[in-house]
Design an enzyme around this catalytic site. Sequence first.
Site, PDB file in Angstrom:
ATOM      1  N   HIS A 430       0.814  -1.221   0.000  1.00  0.00           N
ATOM      2  CA  HIS A 430       0.000   0.000   0.000  1.00  0.00           C
ATOM      3  C   HIS A 430       0.847   1.271   0.000  1.00  0.00           C
ATOM      4  CE1 HIS A 430      -2.409   3.185   1.953  1.00  0.00           C
ATOM      5  NE2 HIS A 430      -3.355   2.703   1.165  1.00  0.00           N
ATOM      6  N   ARG A 536      -8.515   3.106  -9.757  1.00  0.00           N
ATOM      7  CA  ARG A 536      -8.877   2.140  -8.707  1.00  0.00           C
ATOM      8  C   ARG A 536     -10.000   2.770  -7.898  1.00  0.00           C
ATOM      9  NH1 ARG A 536      -2.854   1.586  -8.514  1.00  0.00           N
ATOM     10  NH2 ARG A 536      -2.310  -0.627  -8.531  1.00  0.00           N
ATOM     11  N   ARG A 591     -11.843   0.808 -13.011  1.00  0.00           N
ATOM     12  CA  ARG A 591     -11.914  -0.547 -12.476  1.00  0.00           C
ATOM     13  C   ARG A 591     -12.923  -0.566 -11.339  1.00  0.00           C
ATOM     14  NH1 ARG A 591      -6.996  -3.172  -9.469  1.00  0.00           N
ATOM     15  NH2 ARG A 591      -7.763  -1.951  -7.725  1.00  0.00           N
ATOM     16  N   GLU A 694      -5.189 -10.974 -13.661  1.00  0.00           N
ATOM     17  CA  GLU A 694      -4.379 -10.872 -12.439  1.00  0.00           C
ATOM     18  C   GLU A 694      -4.175 -12.209 -11.780  1.00  0.00           C
ATOM     19  OE1 GLU A 694      -5.467  -7.165 -10.063  1.00  0.00           O
ATOM     20  OE2 GLU A 694      -7.414  -7.914 -10.712  1.00  0.00           O
ATOM     21  N   GLY A 715      -2.824  -7.078 -14.616  1.00  0.00           N
ATOM     22  CA  GLY A 715      -2.557  -6.545 -13.277  1.00  0.00           C
ATOM     23  C   GLY A 715      -1.392  -7.333 -12.712  1.00  0.00           C
ATOM     24  N   THR A 716      -0.212  -6.889 -13.048  1.00  0.00           N
ATOM     25  CA  THR A 716       0.969  -7.719 -12.772  1.00  0.00           C
ATOM     26  C   THR A 716       1.403  -7.696 -11.308  1.00  0.00           C
ATOM     27  OG1 THR A 716       2.199  -5.869 -13.685  1.00  0.00           O
ATOM     28  CG2 THR A 716       1.927  -7.801 -15.089  1.00  0.00           C
ATOM     29  N   ASN A 717       0.815  -6.806 -10.493  1.00  0.00           N
ATOM     30  CA  ASN A 717       1.124  -6.890  -9.052  1.00  0.00           C
ATOM     31  C   ASN A 717       0.557  -8.193  -8.508  1.00  0.00           C
ATOM     32  OD1 ASN A 717       2.066  -4.259  -9.305  1.00  0.00           O
ATOM     33  ND2 ASN A 717       0.105  -3.378  -8.721  1.00  0.00           N
ATOM     34  N   ASP A 718      -0.744  -8.392  -8.757  1.00  0.00           N
ATOM     35  CA  ASP A 718      -1.360  -9.627  -8.281  1.00  0.00           C
ATOM     36  C   ASP A 718      -0.872 -10.832  -9.082  1.00  0.00           C
ATOM     37  OD1 ASP A 718      -3.073  -9.206  -6.012  1.00  0.00           O
ATOM     38  OD2 ASP A 718      -4.221  -7.853  -7.292  1.00  0.00           O
ATOM     39  N   CYS A 781      -1.323  -2.642 -16.303  1.00  0.00           N
ATOM     40  CA  CYS A 781      -1.535  -1.533 -15.365  1.00  0.00           C
ATOM     41  C   CYS A 781      -0.954  -1.834 -13.993  1.00  0.00           C
ATOM     42  CB  CYS A 781      -3.005  -1.173 -15.265  1.00  0.00           C
ATOM     43  SG  CYS A 781      -4.021  -2.507 -14.613  1.00  0.00           S
TER      44      CYS A 781
HETATM   45  C1  PEP Z   1      -2.405  -5.305 -10.055  1.00  0.00           C
HETATM   46  O1  PEP Z   1      -2.707  -6.254  -9.336  1.00  0.00           O
HETATM   47  O2  PEP Z   1      -1.402  -5.295 -10.775  1.00  0.00           O
HETATM   48  C2  PEP Z   1      -3.249  -4.107 -10.106  1.00  0.00           C
HETATM   49  C3  PEP Z   1      -3.016  -3.141 -10.958  1.00  0.00           C
HETATM   50  O3  PEP Z   1      -4.234  -4.024  -9.174  1.00  0.00           O
HETATM   51  P1  PEP Z   1      -3.979  -3.622  -7.641  1.00  0.00           P
HETATM   52  O4  PEP Z   1      -2.564  -3.178  -7.509  1.00  0.00           O
HETATM   53  O5  PEP Z   1      -4.946  -2.552  -7.333  1.00  0.00           O
HETATM   54  O6  PEP Z   1      -4.281  -4.898  -6.954  1.00  0.00           O
HETATM   55 MG    MG Z   2      -4.657  -6.293  -8.507  1.00  0.00          MG
END
Ligand code: PEP
Ligand code: MG
Length: 823
Positions: A430, A536, A591, A694, A715-718, A781
């Site tokens: 975060h 978001r 989103r 994701e 969503g490459t973070n998840d 993203c």
């Molecule tokens: C992600 O998961 O890459 C994404 C963009 O969504 P968030 O970071 O809000 O989970």
């Molecule tokens: Mg995500």
Amino acid sequence: MSQTQPISAMFVPYGQGRARGMDQAELGSHGVEVDRLVAIGLPVVPGFTVPVSQAASLARPDVAHAAVDLLQQLAGRQIGDPSHPVVMRLLASTSVTGATGAPVDLAGLGITTRTAALLDGIVGGGALYDVFAAVIRYVGEHGSGVSGDDFADADYTATTHAERAAAFLELCRAAGHPFPDDPAEQVALAAEATLKRWNSPRARRHRRGQGLPEHLGIALHIQAVRIGPPDAAGHGVAESRDPVTGRFDPTGTFRRGVRRTANDDRPGESLEHLPGGRDILISALRTLELHLHGAASVEFEVRDGELALLAARKIERPAPRTAIRLAVDLADAGIIDDESAVRSVRNEDLEALLHPQVQLTGREAEFARGLPAAAGAAVGRIVLSSDRAVEWSEKGDAVILVSEETSPGDLAGILAAKGIVTSRGGLAAHAAVVARGLGRPAVCGATNLRIDHANRAVLSAGHALAEGDVVSVDGSTGIVYSGAVNVVPPRPGSDLDSLLGRADGLRRMGVRANADNGRDAALAVQNGAEGIGLCRTEHQFLGDRLPLVRRYLLATDTEEEAEALVALAAAQKEDFLDLLTVMDARPVTVRLLDAPLHEFLGDSAHEVNPMLGLRGVRLALMRTELYPAQATALFSAWVELSAKGVTPQLEVMVPLVAVAGELATAIEGIHGAAADIEAHTGITVPYTVGTMIETPRAALIADQLAVQAQFMSFGTNDLTQLTYGFSRDDVEAQLLSTYVERNLMPVSPFASLDPDGVGSLIRTAVAEARRVNPTIKLGICGEHGGDPASIELCERIGLDYVSCSPARVPGARLAAAHAAITG
Ligand code: PEP
Ligand code: MG
């Protein structure tokens, strides 16, 4: 060389190397460099090269004699002639550019016991004896084997340069190796000493260590250095560009008298005082820039108002501002094309100008170290809670929020702070995501940092600071310093705009921004984003809006839920109006809610694995009114704005899909909301629907999703979190630094997209999606959308656009252009 040719034919006068068909392998880097200077008409000091294949023969007396004769001929002066004094400089260069350590640079060959006093009288101040002493020592120590310790002792005892030269001469004599009074013999001995050093076991080891061939050859060069009085003669160094402004404005220093071999500790004078004026350098440097296609640096000497260059080179890594302005200047002048201009600027150059940067003196005290989570630098007082951040900043204090980690409730504190430091959490946690979005510097996952809330103190590696003490945060390196360090403000400029404009013309992929409100969107547009790639919507419920979403999520009966939803949708419509107004006719991907429950509800969420829990589309399936309510808020905002002529291209995106039916259900709700709006207003709102990819399963069933969607965004973070099974919040600081240190991976996969695993899932999804839906639009993203290496991978995979935090948009524009050029 044939037997009948004179010895002098083995020497290559400066400027004749190429004509003789020689290259760097024979001429050494210096020989090639001076050849170029002569070819472009610049004045070069008289001199010649003994090519690599002949260098060893310079140690022969007959060859050394011929060398001295040739030099005298080229200089038009005789060594030892007191009316036109001249000495020799011996230097060497290799065929390998960038080999460190000059093998030799010996100014002052040709000075003898007979001429030293006279020459010193011309230069003044004993300087000539200093140069003479250096030559005697070099030849004595490295050529004749006189002990270096003895030279050091004699050096220590001598009180003047003249005394030192005399003591060195005596040392050589006593050791049975008298220093010769004959200039040619000096040259032969100096060449022998140079070659001995170059071929010593130590030098070979050093070359091996540098990855260079052990038996690498050297070319020797001899130059004629004229001796003149200090008011009319001297030598110096200059660069073509001012490193602060980047403009063509030669800067440098100049020293009167003769060149010293050792570091000259006399302060240099500014070029304004150059005998003959600075203009003589300006035209030389301008000519050089045009030929080198880069910023130039020169070594020069001036005698009687005449300039001669001793060396000149292209500055390979100019200061950031210089790199950018130079690229634009050369492209504007038509000297280089846009592609070369864009290629010549690195992403680091851009970063250095876009964010505040620390300027270190070397005396700073490091307090803690973590991950470089958001670029930039800030100085402020430590605050240990968001409330105090707000309170103190309202009083006018600059504050740095120091916390274990942050959650949506900390938004006000993050906004109030100049910088963020957390002891836990990684690059996709975060604090990092929000700080990057806001352009605040952040250091996250500083694992050594302990916060002692009871005593309002912070501890790190045995040091303690109290709340209120000043620290400095460098979010570009991940270092926190105690006390205030110097911070240079960002310095964007018209040259940067011009460069990025050229980059835009070269890139294939679109560049969008992740922005959740009008303020971020305005920054995104200002930075050149073509649209919003991720809004978001849960971020709109942070800070003082938090109770709204909590009320909805915690509602226990349908009535309460419906009421909460109305309030939530009303607030959301306001936010959409704000955001869409800024974006005007550009595309905006909204989103729908993806609120990991623990981020909004804290401990009351009661999920063991909240990031794998009731998030994203899953919550929408349990609370079926949620997504339609959000879509209604969005569409009614569009209707209202379209009446004023603002018609953004809406793209509604569904998060965390893993099952085809999840997407189908969500899309049905969205279409239903649009139909309701049309029924009420008579207006058909244009929009497209899409899904995030994701989860690994979503990537693997991309064909099933692509038939339902008009776009997909990775969503490459998840996706990284779920592919590795690495928690994006925790694992980075605890684990990944160890993995990187142990070479298990080159870099954290949350910072730079993993080309093998995650990249492979993306490639599969792209191929499958395009197979069933050739016109589908595909983007990214996750945070990787702003990382140059990941952007390059996205280009190779063939995505249509990248989306990243507004502050990273300029870097993404440049990186996308680089990727397109090299791709
Ligand atoms: C992600 O998961 O890459 C994404 C963009 O969504 P968030 O970071 O809000 O989970
Ligand atoms: Mg995500």
